[in-house]
Design a protein around this motif. Structure first.
Motif, short mmCIF file in Angstrom:
data_model
loop_
_atom_site.label_atom_id
_atom_site.label_comp_id
_atom_site.label_asym_id
_atom_site.label_seq_id
_atom_site.Cartn_x
_atom_site.Cartn_y
_atom_site.Cartn_z
N MET A 1 0.84 -1.20 0.00
CA MET A 1 0.00 0.00 0.00
C MET A 1 0.88 1.26 0.00
O MET A 1 0.57 2.24 -0.67
CB MET A 1 -0.94 0.01 1.21
CG MET A 1 -1.91 -1.16 1.26
SD MET A 1 -2.79 -1.51 -0.27
CE MET A 1 -3.73 -0.04 -0.49
N ALA A 2 1.98 1.24 0.74
CA ALA A 2 2.88 2.40 0.79
C ALA A 2 3.55 2.63 -0.56
O ALA A 2 3.72 3.78 -0.98
CB ALA A 2 3.92 2.21 1.88
N LEU B 1 1.07 4.24 -2.73
CA LEU B 1 0.96 5.64 -2.31
C LEU B 1 2.14 6.46 -2.83
O LEU B 1 1.96 7.59 -3.29
CB LEU B 1 0.89 5.70 -0.79
CG LEU B 1 0.58 7.06 -0.17
CD1 LEU B 1 -0.87 7.42 -0.45
CD2 LEU B 1 0.82 7.01 1.32
N GLY B 2 3.33 5.90 -2.79
CA GLY B 2 4.51 6.59 -3.32
C GLY B 2 4.43 6.81 -4.81
O GLY B 2 4.78 7.87 -5.33
N PHE C 1 1.63 6.98 -6.56
CA PHE C 1 0.58 7.98 -6.73
C PHE C 1 1.13 9.38 -6.45
O PHE C 1 0.85 10.32 -7.19
CB PHE C 1 -0.60 7.68 -5.82
CG PHE C 1 -1.70 8.70 -5.89
CD1 PHE C 1 -2.58 8.71 -6.96
CD2 PHE C 1 -1.84 9.65 -4.89
CE1 PHE C 1 -3.57 9.65 -7.03
CE2 PHE C 1 -2.83 10.60 -4.95
CZ PHE C 1 -3.71 10.60 -6.03
N GLY C 2 1.90 9.52 -5.38
CA GLY C 2 2.49 10.81 -5.05
C GLY C 2 3.41 11.33 -6.14
O GLY C 2 3.45 12.53 -6.41
N ARG D 1 2.50 15.05 -5.55
CA ARG D 1 2.10 15.27 -4.15
C ARG D 1 3.27 14.95 -3.24
O ARG D 1 3.59 13.79 -2.99
CB ARG D 1 0.92 14.37 -3.78
CG ARG D 1 -0.24 14.44 -4.71
CD ARG D 1 -1.10 15.60 -4.36
NE ARG D 1 -2.34 15.48 -5.13
CZ ARG D 1 -3.05 16.50 -5.49
NH1 ARG D 1 -2.69 17.71 -5.15
NH2 ARG D 1 -4.15 16.34 -6.18
N TYR E 1 2.57 12.77 0.08
CA TYR E 1 2.51 11.32 -0.08
C TYR E 1 3.92 10.74 -0.15
O TYR E 1 4.19 9.66 0.39
CB TYR E 1 1.73 10.93 -1.33
CG TYR E 1 0.26 11.22 -1.24
CD1 TYR E 1 -0.43 11.10 -0.04
CD2 TYR E 1 -0.45 11.60 -2.36
CE1 TYR E 1 -1.78 11.36 0.04
CE2 TYR E 1 -1.82 11.87 -2.29
CZ TYR E 1 -2.47 11.74 -1.08
OH TYR E 1 -3.80 11.99 -1.00
N TYR F 1 5.66 8.09 2.34
CA TYR F 1 6.33 6.90 1.80
C TYR F 1 7.75 6.79 2.36
O TYR F 1 8.19 5.71 2.74
CB TYR F 1 6.34 6.99 0.27
CG TYR F 1 7.08 5.87 -0.42
CD1 TYR F 1 6.68 4.55 -0.27
CD2 TYR F 1 8.17 6.13 -1.22
CE1 TYR F 1 7.36 3.53 -0.91
CE2 TYR F 1 8.85 5.12 -1.86
CZ TYR F 1 8.44 3.83 -1.70
OH TYR F 1 9.11 2.82 -2.32
N TRP G 1 7.56 5.59 5.89
CA TRP G 1 7.27 4.15 5.90
C TRP G 1 8.53 3.35 5.59
O TRP G 1 8.76 2.29 6.19
CB TRP G 1 6.16 3.79 4.91
CG TRP G 1 6.09 2.32 4.72
CD1 TRP G 1 6.54 1.60 3.66
CD2 TRP G 1 5.62 1.35 5.68
NE1 TRP G 1 6.37 0.25 3.89
CE2 TRP G 1 5.80 0.08 5.11
CE3 TRP G 1 5.06 1.44 6.95
CZ2 TRP G 1 5.45 -1.09 5.77
CZ3 TRP G 1 4.71 0.28 7.60
CH2 TRP G 1 4.90 -0.97 7.01
#
Length: 195
Positions: free
Chosen positions: A35-36, A39-40, A42-43, A48, A51, A55, A58
């Motif tokens: 999931m991280a 998210l990374g 996506f960022g 972003r 995000y 990441y 994390w």
């Protein structure tokens, strides 16, 4: 830098083999890592920086988790694979999938063993080209190596995004020096309005 697909493939590989070995703690950690990584990615795609910073945080935790796994399988300090069933949350006696399925391993059941609890059997494993502990250590070391690259990448890209946000002029656009507002003319031409 490694591509985001490499991070996903490495995490999915780890997840699959932990599922096969019923290793519940690593399954949970791998899920959070997947999931991280998403998210990374996506960022990065959406520019972003927050995000990417999450990441990066994390990844620090991920390095710590993998360092713990290395210490666990090498039995550093008081950690013991024979006594501690941390990886399965003490719910079962399952071990790493690589214990029985490693390269070159020959598994033979031990019949009439009084050592086995109910619903379990005792086996001996011999002839492995590489012991399962070292396969798990190499897998965790690979995750640490990738996480360090990911951390540097996330910090650098986040810094670039933050610098771009700071240099953006919200009133005049990107180039406020080349932008000239329209000048008001003192002679307005009035047109008759017909209804």
């Amino acid at each position: 830098l490694p591509s985001p697909a490499l991070f996903q493939v490495a995490a999915l590989e780890r997840q699959i083999f932990d599922f096969l070995g019923y290793q519940w703690a690593p399954i949970l950690a791998n899920f959070l890592h997947i999931m991280a990584v998403i998210l990374g990615i996506f960022g990065t795609i959406q520019y972003r920086s927050r995000y990417l910073m999450m990441y990066a945080v994390w990844l620090v935790l991920w390095v710590g988790w993998n360092a713990f796994i290395i210490c666990f399988y090498l039995e550093v300090g008081r950690l013991s694979q024979d006594r501690d069933f941390i990886m399965t949350f003490n719910t079962s006696l399952h071990r790493s999938w690589w214990m029985e399925n490693g390269p070159g391993c020959l598994v033979t059941p031990v019949l009439n063993s009084n050592l086995a609890p109910e619903d379990h059997h005792v086996i001996t494993v011999s002839g492995c080209l590489l012991d399962y502990q070292y396969i798990e250590v190499v897998s965790s070391a690979t995750q640490i190596f990738l996480a360090l690259f990911g951390f540097v990448y996330a910090c650098y890209v986040s810094k670039v995004f933050l610098e771009e946000e700071d240099s953006f002029d919200f009133i005049g656009g990107f180039d406020s020096y080349g932008y000239q507002a329209p000048q008001k003319t003192s002679h307005l031409q009035l047109q008759p309005l017909y209804t």
